[in-house]
Design a protein around this motif. Structure first.
Motif, mmCIF file in Angstrom:
data_model
loop_
_atom_site.group_PDB
_atom_site.id
_atom_site.type_symbol
_atom_site.label_atom_id
_atom_site.label_comp_id
_atom_site.label_asym_id
_atom_site.label_seq_id
_atom_site.Cartn_x
_atom_site.Cartn_y
_atom_site.Cartn_z
ATOM 1 N N VAL A 124 -7.185 -6.902 -9.337
ATOM 2 C CA VAL A 124 -6.297 -7.145 -8.207
ATOM 3 C C VAL A 124 -6.612 -6.104 -7.137
ATOM 4 C CG1 VAL A 124 -4.439 -8.105 -9.621
ATOM 5 C CG2 VAL A 124 -4.464 -5.664 -9.128
ATOM 6 N N ASN A 125 -6.198 -6.404 -5.913
ATOM 7 C CA ASN A 125 -6.226 -5.396 -4.855
ATOM 8 C C ASN A 125 -4.811 -4.884 -4.663
ATOM 9 O OD1 ASN A 125 -8.720 -7.320 -3.674
ATOM 10 N ND2 ASN A 125 -8.991 -5.128 -3.465
ATOM 11 N N CYS A 126 -4.663 -3.589 -4.549
ATOM 12 C CA CYS A 126 -3.348 -2.982 -4.392
ATOM 13 C C CYS A 126 -2.561 -3.689 -3.293
ATOM 14 C CB CYS A 126 -3.484 -1.501 -4.084
ATOM 15 S SG CYS A 126 -1.905 -0.654 -3.840
ATOM 16 N N ALA A 127 -1.292 -3.981 -3.570
ATOM 17 C CA ALA A 127 -0.438 -4.710 -2.626
ATOM 18 C C ALA A 127 -0.122 -3.914 -1.370
ATOM 19 C CB ALA A 127 0.868 -5.121 -3.316
ATOM 20 N N ASN A 128 -0.369 -2.616 -1.385
ATOM 21 C CA ASN A 128 -0.195 -1.796 -0.192
ATOM 22 C C ASN A 128 -1.375 -2.043 0.734
ATOM 23 O OD1 ASN A 128 0.114 0.167 1.764
ATOM 24 N ND2 ASN A 128 -0.312 1.885 0.382
ATOM 25 N N HIS A 131 -5.357 -1.131 -0.751
ATOM 26 C CA HIS A 131 -6.240 -2.212 -1.210
ATOM 27 C C HIS A 131 -7.257 -1.786 -2.255
ATOM 28 C CE1 HIS A 131 -5.114 -5.940 0.586
ATOM 29 N NE2 HIS A 131 -4.957 -5.382 1.764
ATOM 30 N N LEU A 132 -6.945 -0.784 -3.041
ATOM 31 C CA LEU A 132 -7.823 -0.403 -4.137
ATOM 32 C C LEU A 132 -8.039 -1.592 -5.072
ATOM 33 C CD1 LEU A 132 -9.210 1.899 -5.844
ATOM 34 C CD2 LEU A 132 -7.060 2.056 -7.082
ATOM 35 N N LEU A 133 -9.273 -1.813 -5.475
ATOM 36 C CA LEU A 133 -9.583 -2.831 -6.471
ATOM 37 C C LEU A 133 -9.439 -2.198 -7.842
ATOM 38 C CD1 LEU A 133 -10.781 -5.753 -6.974
ATOM 39 C CD2 LEU A 133 -12.975 -4.590 -7.204
ATOM 40 N N PHE A 134 -8.563 -2.754 -8.679
ATOM 41 C CA PHE A 134 -8.353 -2.175 -10.007
ATOM 42 C C PHE A 134 -7.879 -3.252 -10.973
ATOM 43 C CE2 PHE A 134 -4.231 -2.153 -8.084
ATOM 44 C CZ PHE A 134 -3.281 -2.118 -9.090
ATOM 45 N N ILE A 135 -7.848 -2.893 -12.251
ATOM 46 C CA ILE A 135 -7.422 -3.825 -13.299
ATOM 47 C C ILE A 135 -5.964 -3.559 -13.637
ATOM 48 C CG2 ILE A 135 -7.774 -4.550 -15.693
ATOM 49 C CD1 ILE A 135 -10.723 -3.745 -15.362
ATOM 50 N N GLN A 136 -5.178 -4.626 -13.667
ATOM 51 C CA GLN A 136 -3.744 -4.486 -13.912
ATOM 52 C C GLN A 136 -3.261 -5.584 -14.852
ATOM 53 O OE1 GLN A 136 -0.974 -5.059 -10.503
ATOM 54 N NE2 GLN A 136 -0.181 -3.025 -10.993
ATOM 55 N N GLY A 185 2.466 -5.016 -8.174
ATOM 56 C CA GLY A 185 1.108 -5.252 -7.714
ATOM 57 C C GLY A 185 0.452 -4.062 -7.054
ATOM 58 N N CYS A 186 1.073 -2.900 -7.155
ATOM 59 C CA CYS A 186 0.523 -1.690 -6.544
ATOM 60 C C CYS A 186 -0.219 -0.845 -7.577
ATOM 61 C CB CYS A 186 1.624 -0.857 -5.902
ATOM 62 S SG CYS A 186 2.379 -1.663 -4.472
ATOM 63 N N CYS A 187 -1.102 0.028 -7.079
ATOM 64 C CA CYS A 187 -1.908 0.851 -7.975
ATOM 65 C C CYS A 187 -1.191 2.123 -8.390
ATOM 66 C CB CYS A 187 -3.233 1.205 -7.302
ATOM 67 S SG CYS A 187 -3.066 2.368 -5.924
ATOM 68 N N SER A 188 -0.101 2.482 -7.705
ATOM 69 C CA SER A 188 0.597 3.729 -7.996
ATOM 70 C C SER A 188 2.029 3.652 -7.491
ATOM 71 C CB SER A 188 -0.116 4.904 -7.311
ATOM 72 O OG SER A 188 -0.050 4.737 -5.899
ATOM 73 N N LYS A 189 2.848 4.613 -7.948
ATOM 74 C CA LYS A 189 4.232 4.679 -7.481
ATOM 75 C C LYS A 189 4.266 4.972 -5.982
ATOM 76 C CE LYS A 189 8.740 4.913 -8.229
ATOM 77 N NZ LYS A 189 9.179 5.172 -6.853
ATOM 78 N N GLN A 210 3.696 1.825 -4.201
ATOM 79 C CA GLN A 210 4.879 0.988 -4.398
ATOM 80 C C GLN A 210 5.991 1.394 -3.425
ATOM 81 O OE1 GLN A 210 6.404 1.087 -8.379
ATOM 82 N NE2 GLN A 210 7.573 -0.809 -8.151
ATOM 83 N N ASP A 211 6.144 2.689 -3.216
ATOM 84 C CA ASP A 211 7.143 3.170 -2.253
ATOM 85 C C ASP A 211 6.801 2.699 -0.840
ATOM 86 O OD1 ASP A 211 8.503 4.463 -4.276
ATOM 87 O OD2 ASP A 211 7.589 6.435 -3.863
ATOM 88 N N VAL A 212 5.498 2.680 -0.529
ATOM 89 C CA VAL A 212 5.063 2.291 0.814
ATOM 90 C C VAL A 212 5.424 0.845 1.129
ATOM 91 C CG1 VAL A 212 3.031 1.856 2.272
ATOM 92 C CG2 VAL A 212 3.211 3.991 0.993
ATOM 93 N N ILE A 213 5.234 -0.066 0.177
ATOM 94 C CA ILE A 213 5.474 -1.490 0.473
ATOM 95 C C ILE A 213 6.948 -1.795 0.720
ATOM 96 C CG2 ILE A 213 3.428 -2.205 -0.821
ATOM 97 C CD1 ILE A 213 5.311 -3.292 -3.006
ATOM 98 N N HIS A 214 7.828 -0.856 0.385
ATOM 99 C CA HIS A 214 9.258 -1.059 0.646
ATOM 100 C C HIS A 214 9.700 -0.419 1.954
ATOM 101 C CE1 HIS A 214 10.169 -3.072 -3.097
ATOM 102 N NE2 HIS A 214 9.444 -2.169 -3.742
ATOM 103 N N LEU A 215 8.770 0.218 2.663
ATOM 104 C CA LEU A 215 9.077 0.770 3.973
ATOM 105 C C LEU A 215 9.140 -0.358 5.005
ATOM 106 C CD1 LEU A 215 6.652 3.848 4.064
ATOM 107 C CD2 LEU A 215 9.135 3.916 3.734
#
Length: 346
Positions: A277-281, A285-290, A300-304, A307-312
């Motif tokens: 997946v690509n990070c939802a932020n 957009h980091l490509l990683f396995i989830q 859908g984010c690569c880190s907390k 995840q905080d950013v997408i709620h801004l």
């Protein structure tokens, strides 16, 4: 005069694709052959393929063509007929996707590049006319029954991680241009052994085989049509399948399943997983396995942090994406940037 590039927004084009009811076929192909004027060739190609409602990504250079596309199934024969009117492409092998939902591409992009595969080779004496021998699926299986045969994966680390051939050697680098000299150096004591090189669809391993011969290796082979053609052929011929896992592909699918075996791990919890997946932020957009559990936990984010950013508020996210105080949220697909793994427990 027909438009020679797309002018519709990506969002609208993607929505149109999702609303399509006619099935599409995903195809990849390439050919090394001299193109005198890549721009003229590109423009003619765009007009013809646009008329056939072809979507995808095509690179054109003086050394040839590299394409990953999708075409409406009803236009497949017309597409093939047109392609075969181009002399060097007549009867060209077309790799049909193994695991295809028809939603791989939603826009046609044809770009002129210096090379269809960036290789870093500057030696003027290097030639693609002297390349390794093709091996088909049956020949590959037979050669690899010999434990002295060396199999080299010429793909990136994130491709190798989710799927590869049994006993295949990974060349640990981030780019193909880095891999070529590394592969030659890694194999310097095996110049007289049978060496088989492979990649996704054949384009990288074909050039790699030519490079190895240029470096003085003797018995160099490359897998015809790469993993995609191999997977189709072993199924068609009832051969033993020596590929394990999933084949990473460079389109919206990000992978096609070859076997049910999952050989990779979630980059966040370490559980078996092979879905890229690509990070939802949008600023990451980091490509990683989830895995599915971490999809829910991290949205859908690569880190907390992401995840905080997408709620801004969207306005704040846009400011972050402009480069103000991005901090550690900027990632790429580099092997170095993925180590240590995101939140994986040792």
């Amino acid at each position: 005069m027909a438009l020679l590039h797309n002018r519709v927004s990506q969002k609208e084009l993607k929505q149109r694709l999702l609303q399509e009811t006619e099935p599409r076929t995903t195809i990849s192909f390439y050919q090394y052959f001299p193109i005198e004027d890549p721009q003229v060739f590109r423009d003619l190609l765009y007009k013809e393929l646009h008329a056939l409602k072809v979507y995808g990504r095509i690179y054109v250079a003086h050394e040839g063509i590299n394409a990953q596309i999708s075409v409406p199934s009803s236009n497949y024969e017309a597409f093939k007929s047109y392609l075969y009117t181009i002399g060097p492409l007549n009867d060209l092998r077309l790799n049909i996707a193994v695991d295809d939902d028809g939603k791989s591409f939603w826009v046609l992009k044809i770009k002129v590049r210096d090379k269809i595969v960036a290789d870093g080779i500057s030696d003027p004496s290097f030639s693609m006319e002297v390349k390794g021998k093709y091996v088909n699926a049956a020949q590959f299986n037979e050669l690899t029954n010999d434990p002295e045969t060396v199999v080299i994966d010429m793909r990136n680390h994130y491709e190798y991680e989710v799927g590869h051939f049994e006993s295949a050697i990974e060349v640990p680098s981030d780019t193909f241009r880095e891999q070529l000299p590394m592969a030659a150096d890694m194999m310097k004591d095996a110049k007289d052994k049978n060496i088989i090189m492979y990649c996704t669809g054949g384009i990288r391993c074909e050039k790699a085989s030519a490079y190895m011969l240029h470096q003085g290796f003797k018995n160099v082979y490359h897998l015809e049509g790469g993993i995609i053609h191999y997977a189709n052929e072993v199924k068609k011929q009832g051969l033993s399948n020596k590929f394990r896992g999933k084949n990473f592909v460079f389109d919206n699918r990000l992978g096609e399943r070859i076997t049910e075996e999952i050989i990779a791990k979630c980059h966040q919890c370490g559980q078996p997983a092979d879905t890229h997946v690509n990070c939802a932020n949008d600023g990451c957009h980091l490509l990683f396995i989830q895995c599915d559990n971490c999809v829910k936990q991290y949205e859908g984010c690569c880190s907390k942090e992401c995840q905080d950013v997408i709620h801004l508020p969207i306005e704040e996210q846009e400011i972050l994406r402009k480069g103000i105080d991005k901090g550690r949220n900027v990632f790429n697909k580099s092997r170095k940037r993925l180590r240590p793994r995101l939140n994986e427990k040792e």
